[in-house]
Design a protein around this motif. Sequence first.
Motif, PDB file in Angstrom:
ATOM      1  N   ASN A 141      -6.438 -11.433   5.064  1.00  0.00           N
ATOM      2  CA  ASN A 141      -6.873 -10.685   3.875  1.00  0.00           C
ATOM      3  C   ASN A 141      -5.733  -9.881   3.270  1.00  0.00           C
ATOM      4  O   ASN A 141      -5.883  -8.698   2.978  1.00  0.00           O
ATOM      5  CB  ASN A 141      -8.045  -9.768   4.229  1.00  0.00           C
ATOM      6  CG  ASN A 141      -7.728  -8.852   5.415  1.00  0.00           C
ATOM      7  OD1 ASN A 141      -6.721  -9.034   6.098  1.00  0.00           O
ATOM      8  ND2 ASN A 141      -8.581  -7.879   5.648  1.00  0.00           N
ATOM      9  N   ILE A 142      -4.584 -10.523   3.088  1.00  0.00           N
ATOM     10  CA  ILE A 142      -3.418  -9.830   2.547  1.00  0.00           C
ATOM     11  C   ILE A 142      -3.688  -9.293   1.153  1.00  0.00           C
ATOM     12  O   ILE A 142      -3.180  -8.228   0.780  1.00  0.00           O
ATOM     13  CB  ILE A 142      -2.189 -10.775   2.540  1.00  0.00           C
ATOM     14  CG1 ILE A 142      -0.917 -10.022   2.111  1.00  0.00           C
ATOM     15  CG2 ILE A 142      -2.448 -11.976   1.639  1.00  0.00           C
ATOM     16  CD1 ILE A 142      -0.501  -8.946   3.049  1.00  0.00           C
ATOM     17  N   GLY A 143      -4.522  -9.983   0.373  1.00  0.00           N
ATOM     18  CA  GLY A 143      -4.829  -9.519  -0.974  1.00  0.00           C
ATOM     19  C   GLY A 143      -5.530  -8.179  -0.973  1.00  0.00           C
ATOM     20  O   GLY A 143      -5.274  -7.326  -1.829  1.00  0.00           O
ATOM     21  N   LEU A 144      -6.424  -7.966  -0.015  1.00  0.00           N
ATOM     22  CA  LEU A 144      -7.136  -6.691   0.085  1.00  0.00           C
ATOM     23  C   LEU A 144      -6.179  -5.561   0.409  1.00  0.00           C
ATOM     24  O   LEU A 144      -6.242  -4.483  -0.211  1.00  0.00           O
ATOM     25  CB  LEU A 144      -8.223  -6.783   1.159  1.00  0.00           C
ATOM     26  CG  LEU A 144      -9.000  -5.492   1.452  1.00  0.00           C
ATOM     27  CD1 LEU A 144      -9.744  -5.031   0.205  1.00  0.00           C
ATOM     28  CD2 LEU A 144      -9.961  -5.698   2.618  1.00  0.00           C
ATOM     29  N   TRP A 145      -5.280  -5.778   1.364  1.00  0.00           N
ATOM     30  CA  TRP A 145      -4.311  -4.746   1.726  1.00  0.00           C
ATOM     31  C   TRP A 145      -3.372  -4.439   0.564  1.00  0.00           C
ATOM     32  O   TRP A 145      -3.030  -3.273   0.321  1.00  0.00           O
ATOM     33  CB  TRP A 145      -3.514  -5.179   2.949  1.00  0.00           C
ATOM     34  CG  TRP A 145      -4.319  -5.187   4.202  1.00  0.00           C
ATOM     35  CD1 TRP A 145      -4.774  -6.273   4.890  1.00  0.00           C
ATOM     36  CD2 TRP A 145      -4.786  -4.035   4.921  1.00  0.00           C
ATOM     37  NE1 TRP A 145      -5.493  -5.881   5.988  1.00  0.00           N
ATOM     38  CE2 TRP A 145      -5.520  -4.520   6.043  1.00  0.00           C
ATOM     39  CE3 TRP A 145      -4.666  -2.668   4.739  1.00  0.00           C
ATOM     40  CZ2 TRP A 145      -6.113  -3.661   6.963  1.00  0.00           C
ATOM     41  CZ3 TRP A 145      -5.260  -1.806   5.661  1.00  0.00           C
ATOM     42  CH2 TRP A 145      -5.979  -2.305   6.754  1.00  0.00           C
ATOM     43  N   CYS A 146      -2.952  -5.469  -0.142  1.00  0.00           N
ATOM     44  CA  CYS A 146      -2.087  -5.256  -1.306  1.00  0.00           C
ATOM     45  C   CYS A 146      -2.822  -4.474  -2.394  1.00  0.00           C
ATOM     46  O   CYS A 146      -2.231  -3.593  -3.030  1.00  0.00           O
ATOM     47  CB  CYS A 146      -1.616  -6.600  -1.853  1.00  0.00           C
ATOM     48  SG  CYS A 146      -0.346  -7.409  -0.871  1.00  0.00           S
ATOM     49  N   MET A 147      -4.081  -4.798  -2.621  1.00  0.00           N
ATOM     50  CA  MET A 147      -4.851  -4.098  -3.640  1.00  0.00           C
ATOM     51  C   MET A 147      -4.992  -2.612  -3.309  1.00  0.00           C
ATOM     52  O   MET A 147      -4.792  -1.744  -4.172  1.00  0.00           O
ATOM     53  CB  MET A 147      -6.243  -4.725  -3.789  1.00  0.00           C
ATOM     54  CG  MET A 147      -7.101  -4.070  -4.860  1.00  0.00           C
ATOM     55  SD  MET A 147      -8.795  -4.710  -4.925  1.00  0.00           S
ATOM     56  CE  MET A 147      -9.452  -4.015  -3.394  1.00  0.00           C
ATOM     57  N   LEU A 148      -5.308  -2.288  -2.053  1.00  0.00           N
ATOM     58  CA  LEU A 148      -5.462  -0.893  -1.644  1.00  0.00           C
ATOM     59  C   LEU A 148      -4.129  -0.144  -1.755  1.00  0.00           C
ATOM     60  O   LEU A 148      -4.085   1.005  -2.223  1.00  0.00           O
ATOM     61  CB  LEU A 148      -5.987  -0.824  -0.213  1.00  0.00           C
ATOM     62  CG  LEU A 148      -7.413  -1.375  -0.001  1.00  0.00           C
ATOM     63  CD1 LEU A 148      -7.778  -1.341   1.483  1.00  0.00           C
ATOM     64  CD2 LEU A 148      -8.422  -0.584  -0.817  1.00  0.00           C
ATOM     65  N   ALA A 149      -3.064  -0.795  -1.340  1.00  0.00           N
ATOM     66  CA  ALA A 149      -1.743  -0.159  -1.440  1.00  0.00           C
ATOM     67  C   ALA A 149      -1.339   0.037  -2.896  1.00  0.00           C
ATOM     68  O   ALA A 149      -0.732   1.051  -3.253  1.00  0.00           O
ATOM     69  CB  ALA A 149      -0.699  -1.012  -0.713  1.00  0.00           C
ATOM     70  N   GLU A 150      -1.702  -0.924  -3.744  1.00  0.00           N
ATOM     71  CA  GLU A 150      -1.378  -0.826  -5.168  1.00  0.00           C
ATOM     72  C   GLU A 150      -2.159   0.310  -5.827  1.00  0.00           C
ATOM     73  O   GLU A 150      -1.610   1.051  -6.644  1.00  0.00           O
ATOM     74  CB  GLU A 150      -1.687  -2.147  -5.859  1.00  0.00           C
ATOM     75  CG  GLU A 150      -1.209  -2.224  -7.291  1.00  0.00           C
ATOM     76  CD  GLU A 150      -1.480  -3.579  -7.910  1.00  0.00           C
ATOM     77  OE1 GLU A 150      -0.742  -3.952  -8.834  1.00  0.00           O
ATOM     78  OE2 GLU A 150      -2.428  -4.259  -7.481  1.00  0.00           O
ATOM     79  N   ILE A 151      -3.426   0.473  -5.460  1.00  0.00           N
ATOM     80  CA  ILE A 151      -4.237   1.563  -6.010  1.00  0.00           C
ATOM     81  C   ILE A 151      -3.624   2.912  -5.643  1.00  0.00           C
ATOM     82  O   ILE A 151      -3.523   3.812  -6.488  1.00  0.00           O
ATOM     83  CB  ILE A 151      -5.684   1.465  -5.496  1.00  0.00           C
ATOM     84  CG1 ILE A 151      -6.388   0.253  -6.111  1.00  0.00           C
ATOM     85  CG2 ILE A 151      -6.467   2.735  -5.811  1.00  0.00           C
ATOM     86  CD1 ILE A 151      -7.766  -0.003  -5.548  1.00  0.00           C
ATOM     87  N   ALA A 152      -3.210   3.063  -4.382  1.00  0.00           N
ATOM     88  CA  ALA A 152      -2.596   4.316  -3.944  1.00  0.00           C
ATOM     89  C   ALA A 152      -1.301   4.587  -4.699  1.00  0.00           C
ATOM     90  O   ALA A 152      -1.033   5.716  -5.138  1.00  0.00           O
ATOM     91  CB  ALA A 152      -2.337   4.269  -2.440  1.00  0.00           C
TER      92      ALA A 152
END
Length: 281
Positions: A102-113
């Motif tokens: 689920n790399i996309g989920l981790w990238c999305m959360l990091a991008e939001i932060a």
Amino acid sequence: MEFFDWLSVPQVFIQYFGNYFGGDLSTAQSAAALIFKWNLICVIVAAGLFLVGTVFGGIGLMTMAKRRGMKHGWMGFIPFLNTYYAGKMAGESNVFGKKIKNIGLWCMLAEIAFVALQTFALVVSLLIAANPAYYAAHTIEETGAVYYALDSGLITGAMRKLALANDIVSVIASIWWFVLLLLFFALFFALFRKYYARSPFLMTFLCAVLPCRGFVLFAVRNNTPIDYNEYMRKRMEEERRRYGQGGSDGMNGGSGSDSPFPDFDNSSASGRDSDGPFSDF
């Protein structure tokens, strides 16, 4: 994330060429109004470039999703969700030897932060730049002309605390950028191993480091996903045949998939022109 990358483009332009456009700096009020106007122009330009890139990227992801029979391709047009959806297209990725599904989920959360940190810094900077009380008079020795410029020493009260918080946030954002960059490299390298196996590192660089994600995704939207390891195996076999080494695997059999720098290999695979990423332009 691309918005803040695009924002630096007009900011650098104005930093070096803003003086040629003129402007009244003779009073604190006029100086504050001019600086705020330039900042606002930068934000509008960056927003426009970001919007265009998002639309192109959305078209690219939606086309790729349709070709694979995946649902919810509309997510490609929504900021943050398009990062998550790109992760779904990429599938399993590798971070320091660990498989992540689920790399996309981790990238999305990091991008939001990251965007939250950058937005705070931008808002505080605009508030400070728009206040005439924070501008001090300076004199040009050669001509004796007086102009006003922002002086951080004049910032007091609650805004002083915000300015200090902004400095801390800026440092955190700089550190967090490296974390986000690492995750983006994992995501896009996994994606382009499927959709542009000939040079996944180049495409990853354009998407992770430069704000070109939307245009690159649009460019490769019609490519057929392939197995990267199989592609490299066939490529190495072709090289062996070309240089008269035979088609047997030998000691290096199948090593093409493990090449650390496949993008800098001068060899070319068949169909080189048919899947060119920028052939549509």
